[in-house]
Design a protein around this motif. Structure first.
Motif, mmCIF file in Angstrom:
data_model
loop_
_atom_site.group_PDB
_atom_site.id
_atom_site.type_symbol
_atom_site.label_atom_id
_atom_site.label_comp_id
_atom_site.label_asym_id
_atom_site.label_seq_id
_atom_site.Cartn_x
_atom_site.Cartn_y
_atom_site.Cartn_z
ATOM 1 N N PHE A 1 0.851 -1.194 0.000
ATOM 2 C CA PHE A 1 0.000 0.000 0.000
ATOM 3 C C PHE A 1 0.880 1.236 0.000
ATOM 4 O O PHE A 1 1.226 1.769 1.040
ATOM 5 N N ALA A 2 1.300 1.682 -1.145
ATOM 6 C CA ALA A 2 2.127 2.866 -1.289
ATOM 7 C C ALA A 2 3.332 2.811 -0.363
ATOM 8 O O ALA A 2 4.081 1.835 -0.388
ATOM 9 N N SER A 3 3.497 3.798 0.528
ATOM 10 C CA SER A 3 4.762 3.886 1.253
ATOM 11 C C SER A 3 4.734 3.165 2.591
ATOM 12 O O SER A 3 5.767 2.980 3.217
ATOM 13 N N ASN A 4 3.559 2.767 3.046
ATOM 14 C CA ASN A 4 3.498 2.157 4.371
ATOM 15 C C ASN A 4 3.920 0.690 4.350
ATOM 16 O O ASN A 4 3.561 -0.062 3.452
ATOM 17 N N ALA A 5 4.672 0.330 5.409
ATOM 18 C CA ALA A 5 5.246 -1.012 5.455
ATOM 19 C C ALA A 5 4.260 -2.030 6.016
ATOM 20 O O ALA A 5 3.501 -1.724 6.933
ATOM 21 N N VAL A 6 4.266 -3.214 5.429
ATOM 22 C CA VAL A 6 3.544 -4.344 6.003
ATOM 23 C C VAL A 6 4.580 -5.425 6.278
ATOM 24 O O VAL A 6 5.295 -5.862 5.381
ATOM 25 N N LEU A 7 4.661 -5.804 7.525
ATOM 26 C CA LEU A 7 5.721 -6.693 7.981
ATOM 27 C C LEU A 7 5.164 -8.103 8.151
ATOM 28 O O LEU A 7 4.122 -8.294 8.777
ATOM 29 N N THR A 8 5.845 -9.082 7.570
ATOM 30 C CA THR A 8 5.469 -10.476 7.801
ATOM 31 C C THR A 8 6.501 -11.077 8.745
ATOM 32 O O THR A 8 7.694 -11.059 8.448
ATOM 33 N N VAL A 9 6.039 -11.521 9.901
ATOM 34 C CA VAL A 9 6.953 -12.004 10.927
ATOM 35 C C VAL A 9 6.742 -13.499 11.129
ATOM 36 O O VAL A 9 5.614 -13.974 11.233
ATOM 37 N N THR A 10 7.824 -14.230 11.183
ATOM 38 C CA THR A 10 7.752 -15.647 11.504
ATOM 39 C C THR A 10 8.486 -15.859 12.820
ATOM 40 O O THR A 10 9.652 -15.521 12.942
ATOM 41 N N LEU A 11 7.753 -16.379 13.793
ATOM 42 C CA LEU A 11 8.337 -16.543 15.124
ATOM 43 C C LEU A 11 8.644 -18.025 15.334
ATOM 44 O O LEU A 11 7.762 -18.823 15.661
ATOM 45 N N GLY A 12 9.930 -18.378 15.138
ATOM 46 C CA GLY A 12 10.351 -19.780 15.266
ATOM 47 C C GLY A 12 9.445 -20.664 14.442
ATOM 48 O O GLY A 12 9.144 -20.389 13.285
ATOM 49 N N ALA B 1 2.856 -13.714 11.813
ATOM 50 C CA ALA B 1 2.041 -12.511 12.013
ATOM 51 C C ALA B 1 2.206 -11.551 10.844
ATOM 52 O O ALA B 1 3.249 -11.533 10.189
ATOM 53 N N VAL B 2 1.177 -10.791 10.597
ATOM 54 C CA VAL B 2 1.273 -9.670 9.662
ATOM 55 C C VAL B 2 1.077 -8.415 10.484
ATOM 56 O O VAL B 2 0.119 -8.320 11.268
ATOM 57 N N ILE B 3 1.988 -7.479 10.341
ATOM 58 C CA ILE B 3 1.895 -6.229 11.098
ATOM 59 C C ILE B 3 1.890 -5.067 10.108
ATOM 60 O O ILE B 3 2.834 -4.907 9.324
ATOM 61 N N ALA B 4 0.833 -4.287 10.149
ATOM 62 C CA ALA B 4 0.728 -3.154 9.238
ATOM 63 C C ALA B 4 1.184 -1.889 9.945
ATOM 64 O O ALA B 4 0.798 -1.628 11.087
ATOM 65 N N PHE B 5 2.013 -1.118 9.266
ATOM 66 C CA PHE B 5 2.512 0.139 9.830
ATOM 67 C C PHE B 5 1.887 1.325 9.116
ATOM 68 O O PHE B 5 1.501 1.243 7.955
ATOM 69 N N LYS B 6 1.835 2.414 9.876
ATOM 70 C CA LYS B 6 1.532 3.698 9.263
ATOM 71 C C LYS B 6 2.678 4.585 9.701
ATOM 72 O O LYS B 6 2.748 4.985 10.856
ATOM 73 N N GLY B 7 3.617 4.811 8.802
ATOM 74 C CA GLY B 7 4.863 5.425 9.226
ATOM 75 C C GLY B 7 5.545 4.462 10.188
ATOM 76 O O GLY B 7 5.754 3.296 9.876
ATOM 77 N N MET C 1 4.136 3.870 13.161
ATOM 78 C CA MET C 1 3.090 3.475 14.108
ATOM 79 C C MET C 1 2.503 2.127 13.692
ATOM 80 O O MET C 1 2.156 1.943 12.524
ATOM 81 N N ILE C 2 2.422 1.220 14.648
ATOM 82 C CA ILE C 2 1.804 -0.072 14.337
ATOM 83 C C ILE C 2 0.293 0.129 14.268
ATOM 84 O O ILE C 2 -0.325 0.606 15.223
ATOM 85 N N GLU C 3 -0.264 -0.205 13.117
ATOM 86 C CA GLU C 3 -1.666 0.088 12.893
ATOM 87 C C GLU C 3 -2.553 -1.138 13.086
ATOM 88 O O GLU C 3 -3.697 -1.030 13.527
ATOM 89 N N TRP C 4 -2.035 -2.296 12.756
ATOM 90 C CA TRP C 4 -2.869 -3.498 12.808
ATOM 91 C C TRP C 4 -1.984 -4.732 12.908
ATOM 92 O O TRP C 4 -0.903 -4.766 12.328
ATOM 93 N N VAL C 5 -2.462 -5.709 13.658
ATOM 94 C CA VAL C 5 -1.720 -6.960 13.799
ATOM 95 C C VAL C 5 -2.668 -8.124 13.587
ATOM 96 O O VAL C 5 -3.808 -8.091 14.065
ATOM 97 N N LEU D 1 -1.705 -15.897 5.119
ATOM 98 C CA LEU D 1 -1.384 -14.671 5.851
ATOM 99 C C LEU D 1 -2.008 -13.456 5.176
ATOM 100 O O LEU D 1 -1.636 -13.107 4.065
ATOM 101 N N ASP D 2 -2.974 -12.851 5.812
ATOM 102 C CA ASP D 2 -3.476 -11.576 5.324
ATOM 103 C C ASP D 2 -3.899 -10.753 6.537
ATOM 104 O O ASP D 2 -3.888 -11.233 7.661
ATOM 105 N N LEU D 3 -4.271 -9.527 6.270
ATOM 106 C CA LEU D 3 -4.519 -8.603 7.393
ATOM 107 C C LEU D 3 -5.906 -8.761 7.994
ATOM 108 O O LEU D 3 -6.142 -8.342 9.125
ATOM 109 N N TRP D 4 -6.854 -9.342 7.265
ATOM 110 C CA TRP D 4 -8.234 -9.193 7.714
ATOM 111 C C TRP D 4 -8.932 -10.460 8.170
ATOM 112 O O TRP D 4 -9.878 -10.386 8.932
ATOM 113 N N THR D 5 -8.489 -11.621 7.700
ATOM 114 C CA THR D 5 -9.186 -12.829 8.181
ATOM 115 C C THR D 5 -8.514 -13.360 9.435
ATOM 116 O O THR D 5 -7.291 -13.460 9.509
ATOM 117 N N GLU D 6 -9.340 -13.717 10.403
ATOM 118 C CA GLU D 6 -8.822 -14.219 11.666
ATOM 119 C C GLU D 6 -8.370 -15.663 11.518
ATOM 120 O O GLU D 6 -8.826 -16.379 10.628
#
Ligand code: ZN
Length: 300
Positions: free
Chosen positions: A180-191, A196-202, A204-208, A217-222
């Motif tokens: 999404f343009a300049s904002n980062a979306v982080l895909t994290v693998t913990l061991g 997790a997917v973590i969406a940033f706004k600048g 600021m963590i916006e959504w996890v 892995l997507d931002l909206w389905t649980e």
């Protein structure tokens, strides 16, 4: 429909309606008595008793009638015709399936009234909330300028913060994407524990959103697993807890450190009850300071 209701005192109206009810009931009773006619108990010289019963009923009806008269005298006629607006045209509707609209209209009026009422309460509650994270409703433009913004951070700076955190935790891998343009979306693998997917706004963590392995892995389905839905919920609480407009990079680092503690999600027992499972779930909560694991029911 309080939106268009005039102020009509309801107490006299209620009393008048009540006396109508009483009058109708006593009238019904009299008719019933008359239609039943003389019963066994009235026979053999007891006709006078039957006549007395009728007399009693009539007296009662007279009394209720007087009550009704009095009650209607107390009523104040409304000052003008009720303005029903466009709803008045509804009675001209000839289509069968649209004639039920009025009822639905009243329902939706009630509903919007409630929404209005609740939103006022919610608004006043939220205005005391210190977790406000954006400045869009800031009262003055001047204030907005002074406040450090964690939203408008150059992508390179965001990448640097994330890469530095990545180096701290060898068993946690992070992949940065910018769909999404300049904002980062982080895909994290913990061991081998979770993803997790973590969406940033600048910065600021916006959504996890936290998922198990093998889940898309997507931002909206649980997640379909309760344990990861629970961790997601707690991550949202953590994201708000660690948020700091003045030290955004520290906020991200604190959050990621907290998040990293889930590496032992399925191996650490609860700090309180010392069990691994409670209600078939591992300790899904991590203390914000100590990072100690707790079951949902065991945290304070
Ligand atoms: Zn426990």
């Amino acid at each position: 429909m309080s939106g268009m209701a005039m102020v009509v005192p309801t107490e006299p109206l209620y009393m008048a309606l009540n006396s109508v009810k009483k009058l109708r009931t006593s009238m019904g009773d009299l008719h019933k008595l008359l239609s039943n006619g003389i019963r066994a108990e009235h026979a053999e010289g007891n006709e006078a008793k039957f006549a007395q019963e009728i007399q009693d009923h009539i007296n009662r009806i007279n009394r209720f009638y007087r009550d009704l008269e009095q009650a209607t005298n107390n009523l104040v006629p409304p000052p003008g015709p009720f303005t029903l607006g466009n709803t008045a045209s509804l009675c001209q509707e000839s289509t069968q399936d649209k004639q039920a609209l009025y009822k639905q209209l009243v329902q939706s009026f009630k509903w919007t009234d409630k929404v209005h009422e609740y939103s006022i309460v919610a608004g006043s509650l939220l205005s005391h909330n210190t977790l406000k994270r954006s400045y869009t409703n800031s009262s003055s433009a001047k204030r907005r300028r002074i406040q450090p913004s964690s939203h408008n951070v150059p992508p390179q700076a965001v990448d640097n913060v994330i890469l530095n955190i990545d180096r701290l935790f060898p068993n946690m891998t992070m992949v940065i994407a910018r769909p999404f343009a300049s904002n980062a979306v982080l895909t994290v693998t913990l061991g081998r524990v979770l993803q997790a997917v973590i969406a940033f706004k600048g910065l600021m963590i916006e959504w996890v959103m936290i998922k198990g392995f093998g889940e898309q892995l997507d931002l909206w389905t649980e997640s379909r697993h309760k344990v990861f839905r629970k961790v997601t919920e707690n991550a949202h609480a953590a994201m708000l807890h660690f948020y700091s407009p003045t030290l955004p990079d520290l906020a991200v680092r604190s959050f990621m450190t907290w998040f990293h503690s889930y590496i032992t999600l399925f191996s650490d027992p609860c700090r309180r009850c010392s069990n691994h499972l409670h209600n078939s779930l591992p300790p899904t909560w991590r203390d914000f300071r100590s990072l100690d694991p707790f079951h949902e029911e065991c945290k304070q």
